[in-house]
Design an enzyme around this catalytic site. Structure first.
Site: not given
Ligand code: A3P
Length: 323
Positions: A71, A73, A133, A155, A251, A280
């Site tokens: 989680k 990014g 991960h 993060r 993006l 997600f």
């Molecule tokens: P939140 O749950 O805080 O919204 P991962 O891909 O490592 O599982 O991380 C998921 C997190 O990255 C989620 O955070 C998701 O919303 C955020 N995320 C995914 N794509 C994104 C984007 N283009 N810009 C900003 N945040 C993004």
């Protein structure tokens, strides 16, 4: 073999923690560290299904690994790195699911199609972009021995906690309230913890030539700069101005959330048990902890962070900036 012990947690699958000892003492890693103090919490099935195979995973010269604590990014960086590695082929990116283009080596949930994810990685065509991960000491040994490229995204822990809590609850891998989740997180009982060992080890290796270290916060603040740095690291041409705007749009949180090729929500809902309201991509901001974590939980995490970082002479803001 890695050494492991069972763990009692509120996870809905049996959990254990692993460390390197004896023959697998972490001596192949470019960091002087007593690896027997580095435990990682994982579902018990990891030991039998993945540990040795991932340790011995054969890498290729053109491989790039996207490594993160969950989680942080990952998906965002995977889409960016895939595009840079594939000559900004937006058509293919818009026409195929990101998680098919970039496999998750140790996928620990039941894969919708029952696929063996390590074999899926073996079958990928080059250049492979592989997600993990896992902490440094559990990644394929060849990454370190051969100096394969790693993109590491960190993060801040309070946002990671909030995002992981919603995610693990929604996919029914953990049950309980947020305050209890924070307790288990700082006590290294949640999958992939210890969080700080994970992040700090890559932070300490951030100047290794095969490591690109960036943060989610930096991507939110100045994605263009991260892209420019990443082009150099991947040795691909700089992105021209007009294409850069297209890339930044592609993006953006709203675009990725709205794309069924980037946002895995629907597929996860189809493939496994989730709550009705599972998302997600939930908020996609820096600081979601501010209105979601209780004052007690914030204080607990700040103290835990201070204690975890004191031996390294750094603070949270040295890594993430002011948040
Ligand atoms: P939140 O749950 O805080 O919204 P991962 O891909 O490592 O599982 O991380 C998921 C997190 O990255 C989620 O955070 C998701 O919303 C955020 N995320 C995914 N794509 C994104 C984007 N283009 N810009 C900003 N945040 C993004």
């Amino acid at each position: 073999m890695y050494e492991s012990e069972s763990l009692k947690t509120l996870a809905t699958k049996p959990m254990m923690r692993m460390r390197c000892t004896g023959e697998l003492d972490g001596s192949w890693l470019p960091l002087k560290q007593d690896w027997s103090t580095r435990w990682c919490t994982l579902p018990e099935m990891y030991k039998e299904l993945c540990a040795q195979r991932i340790h011995n995973f054969e890498t290729r010269e053109s491989d790039v690994f996207v490594v993160t604590f969950m989680k942080s990014g990952t998906t965002w960086m995977q889409e960016l790195a895939w595009l840079l590695l594939n000559q900004l082929d937006f058509n293919s990116a818009k026409g195929s699911f990101l998680f098919d283009r970039s496999q998750y080596i140790e996928r620990l949930m039941n894969h919708p199609s029952g696929i063996d994810t390590i074999t899926a990685c073996e079958k990928m065509i080059s250049p492979r972009l592989i997600k993990s991960h896992l902490p440094a000491q559990l990644l394929p040994r060849e990454i370190w021995q051969e100096g394969r490229k790693i993109i590491y995204i960190a993060r801040n822990p309070k946002d990671v906690v909030v995002s992981s809590y919603h995610f693990l609850n929604a996919i029914t891998l953990w049950k309980g309230d947020l305050d209890t989740f924070v307790d288990e997180f700082v006590n290294d009982q949640i999958c992939y913890t210890s969080y700080w060992s994970h992040v700090i080890d890559f932070w300490r290796m951030r100047n290794e030539p095969n490591i690109f270290f960036a943060t989610y916060e930096e991507m939110k603040r100045d994605l263009r700069n991260v892209i420019e740095r990443l082009c150099k690291f991947l040795a691909v041409p700089n992105v021209e101005e007009e294409i850069m705007n297209q890339l930044l749009h592609h993006l953006s949180f709203d675009t990725m959330k709205g794309s069924e090729h980037n946002n895995p929500t629907r597929r996860l809902k189809q493939g496994q048990k989730t709550t009705e309201d599972f998302e997600f991509m939930r908020r996609g901001i820096v600081g979601s902890y501010k209105d979601e974590l209780s004052a007690v939980a914030k204080e607990k995490m700040d103290k835990w962070t201070k204690d975890s970082l004191k031996d390294y002479g750094i603070t949270e803001s040295d890594i993430f900036g002011e948040i």
